[in-house]
Design a protein around this motif. Structure first.
Motif, PDB file in Angstrom:
ATOM      1  N   ALA A 173       0.830  -1.205   0.000  1.00 33.60           N
ATOM      2  CA  ALA A 173       0.000   0.000   0.000  1.00 33.60           C
ATOM      3  C   ALA A 173       0.867   1.258   0.000  1.00 33.60           C
ATOM      4  CB  ALA A 173      -0.941  -0.006   1.204  1.00 33.60           C
ATOM      5  N   LEU A 174       1.981   1.225   0.710  1.00 32.38           N
ATOM      6  CA  LEU A 174       2.908   2.363   0.701  1.00 32.38           C
ATOM      7  C   LEU A 174       3.477   2.578  -0.695  1.00 32.38           C
ATOM      8  CD1 LEU A 174       4.261   4.541   2.446  1.00 32.38           C
ATOM      9  CD2 LEU A 174       6.091   2.881   2.905  1.00 32.38           C
ATOM     10  N   GLY A 175       3.799   1.484  -1.389  1.00 32.06           N
ATOM     11  CA  GLY A 175       4.276   1.584  -2.773  1.00 32.06           C
ATOM     12  C   GLY A 175       3.217   2.188  -3.683  1.00 32.06           C
ATOM     13  N   ILE A 176       1.981   1.784  -3.516  1.00 35.38           N
ATOM     14  CA  ILE A 176       0.897   2.333  -4.336  1.00 35.38           C
ATOM     15  C   ILE A 176       0.639   3.790  -3.974  1.00 35.38           C
ATOM     16  CG2 ILE A 176      -1.598   2.195  -4.716  1.00 35.38           C
ATOM     17  CD1 ILE A 176      -1.262  -0.697  -5.323  1.00 35.38           C
ATOM     18  N   LEU A 177       0.792   4.142  -2.711  1.00 35.93           N
ATOM     19  CA  LEU A 177       0.660   5.545  -2.298  1.00 35.93           C
ATOM     20  C   LEU A 177       1.732   6.397  -2.969  1.00 35.93           C
ATOM     21  CD1 LEU A 177      -0.865   7.570  -0.516  1.00 35.93           C
ATOM     22  CD2 LEU A 177       0.691   6.964   1.350  1.00 35.93           C
ATOM     23  N   ALA A 178       2.959   5.898  -3.027  1.00 32.73           N
ATOM     24  CA  ALA A 178       4.046   6.617  -3.709  1.00 32.73           C
ATOM     25  C   ALA A 178       3.754   6.731  -5.207  1.00 32.73           C
ATOM     26  CB  ALA A 178       5.377   5.913  -3.471  1.00 32.73           C
ATOM     27  N   MET A 179       3.260   5.655  -5.805  1.00 34.68           N
ATOM     28  CA  MET A 179       2.910   5.700  -7.227  1.00 34.68           C
ATOM     29  C   MET A 179       1.802   6.715  -7.476  1.00 34.68           C
ATOM     30  SD  MET A 179       3.105   1.723  -8.416  1.00 34.68           S
ATOM     31  CE  MET A 179       2.671   2.084 -10.094  1.00 34.68           C
ATOM     32  N   THR A 180       0.832   6.774  -6.561  1.00 39.56           N
ATOM     33  CA  THR A 180      -0.262   7.729  -6.697  1.00 39.56           C
ATOM     34  C   THR A 180       0.263   9.159  -6.661  1.00 39.56           C
ATOM     35  OG1 THR A 180      -1.814   6.169  -5.698  1.00 39.56           O
ATOM     36  CG2 THR A 180      -2.465   8.480  -5.693  1.00 39.56           C
ATOM     37  N   ALA A 181       1.243   9.410  -5.818  1.00 41.63           N
ATOM     38  CA  ALA A 181       1.841  10.750  -5.756  1.00 41.63           C
ATOM     39  C   ALA A 181       2.511  11.103  -7.085  1.00 41.63           C
ATOM     40  CB  ALA A 181       2.846  10.828  -4.611  1.00 41.63           C
ATOM     41  N   ILE A 182       3.203  10.160  -7.687  1.00 40.91           N
ATOM     42  CA  ILE A 182       3.853  10.411  -8.982  1.00 40.91           C
ATOM     43  C   ILE A 182       2.800  10.584 -10.072  1.00 40.91           C
ATOM     44  CG2 ILE A 182       5.360   9.419 -10.761  1.00 40.91           C
ATOM     45  CD1 ILE A 182       6.897   8.081  -8.389  1.00 40.91           C
ATOM     46  N   ILE A 183       1.750   9.781 -10.026  1.00 40.43           N
ATOM     47  CA  ILE A 183       0.665   9.934 -11.001  1.00 40.43           C
ATOM     48  C   ILE A 183       0.025  11.309 -10.852  1.00 40.43           C
ATOM     49  CG2 ILE A 183      -1.617   9.078 -11.681  1.00 40.43           C
ATOM     50  CD1 ILE A 183      -0.620   6.258 -10.739  1.00 40.43           C
ATOM     51  N   GLN A 184      -0.121  11.763  -9.602  1.00 40.48           N
ATOM     52  CA  GLN A 184      -0.685  13.102  -9.372  1.00 40.48           C
ATOM     53  C   GLN A 184       0.188  14.178 -10.007  1.00 40.48           C
ATOM     54  OE1 GLN A 184      -3.430  14.413  -8.354  1.00 40.48           O
ATOM     55  NE2 GLN A 184      -2.657  16.504  -8.378  1.00 40.48           N
ATOM     56  N   LEU A 185       1.502  14.020  -9.906  1.00 40.71           N
ATOM     57  CA  LEU A 185       2.409  14.990 -10.529  1.00 40.71           C
ATOM     58  C   LEU A 185       2.346  14.918 -12.048  1.00 40.71           C
ATOM     59  CD1 LEU A 185       5.556  14.650  -8.245  1.00 40.71           C
ATOM     60  CD2 LEU A 185       3.914  16.550  -8.302  1.00 40.71           C
ATOM     61  N   THR A 186       1.945  13.774 -12.577  1.00 42.75           N
ATOM     62  CA  THR A 186       1.872  13.584 -14.026  1.00 42.75           C
ATOM     63  C   THR A 186       0.521  14.022 -14.583  1.00 42.75           C
ATOM     64  OG1 THR A 186       3.345  11.691 -13.761  1.00 42.75           O
ATOM     65  CG2 THR A 186       2.215  11.893 -15.865  1.00 42.75           C
ATOM     66  N   VAL A 187      -0.539  13.722 -13.871  1.00 37.01           N
ATOM     67  CA  VAL A 187      -1.901  14.038 -14.321  1.00 37.01           C
ATOM     68  C   VAL A 187      -2.614  14.790 -13.186  1.00 37.01           C
ATOM     69  CG1 VAL A 187      -4.026  13.096 -15.331  1.00 37.01           C
ATOM     70  CG2 VAL A 187      -1.871  11.851 -15.597  1.00 37.01           C
ATOM     71  N   PRO A 188      -2.284  16.056 -12.974  1.00 34.98           N
ATOM     72  CA  PRO A 188      -2.823  16.769 -11.809  1.00 34.98           C
ATOM     73  C   PRO A 188      -4.340  16.919 -11.795  1.00 34.98           C
ATOM     74  CG  PRO A 188      -1.408  18.215 -13.122  1.00 34.98           C
ATOM     75  CD  PRO A 188      -1.362  16.863 -13.747  1.00 34.98           C
ATOM     76  N   GLU A 189      -4.970  16.919 -12.944  1.00 34.61           N
ATOM     77  CA  GLU A 189      -6.426  17.104 -12.968  1.00 34.61           C
ATOM     78  C   GLU A 189      -7.191  15.859 -12.513  1.00 34.61           C
ATOM     79  OE1 GLU A 189      -4.992  15.896 -17.027  1.00 34.61           O
ATOM     80  OE2 GLU A 189      -4.435  17.478 -15.637  1.00 34.61           O
ATOM     81  N   GLY A 190      -6.517  14.756 -12.272  1.00 30.10           N
ATOM     82  CA  GLY A 190      -7.182  13.538 -11.825  1.00 30.10           C
ATOM     83  C   GLY A 190      -7.322  13.423 -10.319  1.00 30.10           C
ATOM     84  N   TRP A 191      -6.947  14.462  -9.574  1.00 26.92           N
ATOM     85  CA  TRP A 191      -6.901  14.363  -8.123  1.00 26.92           C
ATOM     86  C   TRP A 191      -8.248  14.002  -7.507  1.00 26.92           C
ATOM     87  CZ3 TRP A 191      -3.768  13.224  -4.542  1.00 26.92           C
ATOM     88  CH2 TRP A 191      -4.059  13.502  -3.222  1.00 26.92           C
ATOM     89  N   ALA A 192      -9.279  14.754  -7.789  1.00 28.13           N
ATOM     90  CA  ALA A 192     -10.560  14.555  -7.092  1.00 28.13           C
ATOM     91  C   ALA A 192     -11.222  13.230  -7.456  1.00 28.13           C
ATOM     92  CB  ALA A 192     -11.499  15.714  -7.399  1.00 28.13           C
TER      93      ALA A 192
END
Length: 158
Positions: free
Chosen positions: A109-128
């Motif tokens: 889950a920590l790995g997926i949380l880190a991946m989610t942070a990188i995805i957020q930096l890549t696709v910022p409009e997907g946050w909500a």
């Protein structure tokens, strides 16, 4: 007599319903969270491969041409894009499998949380719509673990 024993039993339908809901074992929602978080990442991981450790052309293209990191108002290309695509693809296959099995749940889950942070930096409009729920699910699993319906629990019994 203790305060708990002398407490009146709930009489309203709402109070009875709440008591029934509170009796649901925590392992059930934790197992559901593990599966719910694993599914979108695993599906995404499948698109990154054309065979065993053969990165798909689509993944190569996305990481070298399309994906950019949005940092402090600027756009930056991924460093080592093929390596990042490969690591992303491996993580999106291995981590969801570990989550579903409940094996190393907190670390997966920590790995997926880190991946989610990188995805957020890549696709910022997907946050909500995507990243916030994924982060919340991952953080819950980091904190609470996989529950008793997991291989973690089976392996760590004493």
């Amino acid at each position: 007599m203790t305060a708990l024993a002398s407490a009146p039993k709930p009489t309203s339908p709402l109070a009875r319903a709440e008591t029934l809901l509170a009796a649901i074992p925590a392992a059930l929602p934790l197992a559901a969270l593990r599966v719910a978080l694993a599914v979108p990442f695993f599906k995404s991981g499948l698109t990154k491969w054309d065979g065993f450790l053969t990165l798909s052309n689509g993944a190569r293209y996305l990481f070298t041409q399309e994906f950019q990191l949005h940092i402090f108002g600027g756009l930056y290309p991924f460093p080592a894009p093929i390596l990042m695509a490969t690591l992303s693809g491996i993580g999106e296959i291995v981590l969801p499998i570990l989550l579903v099995l409940g094996l190393g749940t907190r670390f997966a889950a920590l790995g997926i949380l880190a991946m989610t942070a990188i995805i957020q930096l890549t696709v910022p409009e997907g946050w909500a719509n995507f990243h916030l729920p994924w982060a919340a699910m991952a953080l819950t699993l980091v904190v609470y673990g996989g529950g008793w319906l997991s291989l973690d629990r089976l392996l760590h019994r004493r």
